[in-house]
Design an enzyme around this catalytic site. Structure first.
Site, PDB file in Angstrom:
ATOM      1  CG  ASP A  60      -1.986  -1.057   1.186  1.00 36.72           C
ATOM      2  OD1 ASP A  60      -2.404  -1.418   0.068  1.00 36.72           O
ATOM      3  OD2 ASP A  60      -2.405  -1.527   2.259  1.00 36.72           O
TER       4      ASP A  60
ATOM      5  CE1 TYR B 227       4.291  -7.160   3.599  1.00 35.69           C
ATOM      6  CE2 TYR B 227       3.618  -9.446   3.887  1.00 35.69           C
ATOM      7  CZ  TYR B 227       3.641  -8.286   3.136  1.00 35.69           C
ATOM      8  OH  TYR B 227       3.022  -8.258   1.908  1.00 35.69           O
TER       9      TYR B 227
END
Length: 258
Positions: free
Chosen positions: A53, A111
């Site tokens: 994003d 992540y």
């Protein structure tokens, strides 16, 4: 056509995300523009393993693309790297089989999420770590994060209204480290896939647990109830990094699954 796989990194601060979208600067658009110059003005479409994003960074994003001829991979990497904008780095390029797909081939993602808990906050980290101004007990979060490991339905940790039907994912490893010299919390999650905003929602929940506004058992409650309303707020995207992607043909893939 010859297919290439590339590992890329980027500073997401000035991007509206990875995926191409109208009237926005994106990572995909910038790399495709550079590839077009290297391909005699002909369009080249890239595919990404993860669709990060706006504001989200990457050390280990993976892409693939096709070119009409075989090229020296280091020369191709160098050409791409030097002609891409300064906030994109082409780390590695390799030739792969025609049926390789960076998104659909089985892989494991890691992540990382950075949280600045300094008071006052560090202004130099404003684009690279989410600031959390409230006191936290790290040991509470380290205990709670263990409940995320395993195969679960993560409906309660994904964004409301997501179109993905199967929300079962496996997290192989989840941990929190603290760098006292920088006042940084480092959350790390490794799994076979993550839902939209899942990592950011897990971090937001863990921070509330660390602050004492949710019990340690809240993770279990959310997983059982599959209710997003029971989880914490979505942490800001600037602290999130796509750190690494490992494909099934790599030895370390099987090590994670043991």
């Amino acid at each position: 056509m010859t297919r290439y796989k590339a590992q890329i990194s980027y500073d997401g601060s000035a991007f509206s995300g990875f995926q191409r979208q109208p009237n926005c600067r994106t990572v995909q658009e910038e790399i495709e523009r550079t590839l077009k110059r290297l391909n005699s003005g002909n369009d080249v479409i890239i595919h990404g393993a993860g669709r990060t994003d706006a504001g989200v960074h990457a050390y280990g994003q993976v892409i693939h693309f096709d070119l009409p001829q075989a090229r020296d991979v280091e020369k191709l990497r160098f050409g791409l790297d030097t002609q891409c904008p300064d906030d994109i780095d082409i780390v590695k390029v390799e030739q792969v089989s025609d049926d390789f797909h960076c998104r659909y081939d089985k892989h494991i993602k890691t992540y990382e999420f950075l949280v600045d808990i300094g008071r006052p906050k560090n202004p130099m980290m404003r684009n690279y770590a989410t600031h959390y101004p409230y006191p936290v007990i790290i040991e509470l979060m380290q205990e709670a994060i263990k409940d995320l490991v395993g195969t679960h339905d993560f409906t309660g940790f994904t964004a409301s209204g997501t179109s993905v039907e199967n929300k079962v994912r496996t997290i192989f490893d989840a941990k929190i480290q603290f760098e006292a010299s920088k006042n940084l919390l480092i959350f790390t999650f490794t799994g076979n896939g993550f839902l939209y905003k899942q990592v950011r929602n897990m971090v937001g929940t863990l921070l509330k647990i660390g602050n004492g506004r949710m019990p340690i058992s809240q993770i279990k409650t959310i997983l059982q109830a599959k209710n997003r309303d029971l989880a914490g707020p979505t942490a800001a995207g600037n602290g999130l990094y796509l750190k690494e992607i490992i494909y099934e043909d790599k030895e370390c893939f099987s090590n994670f699954r043991k």
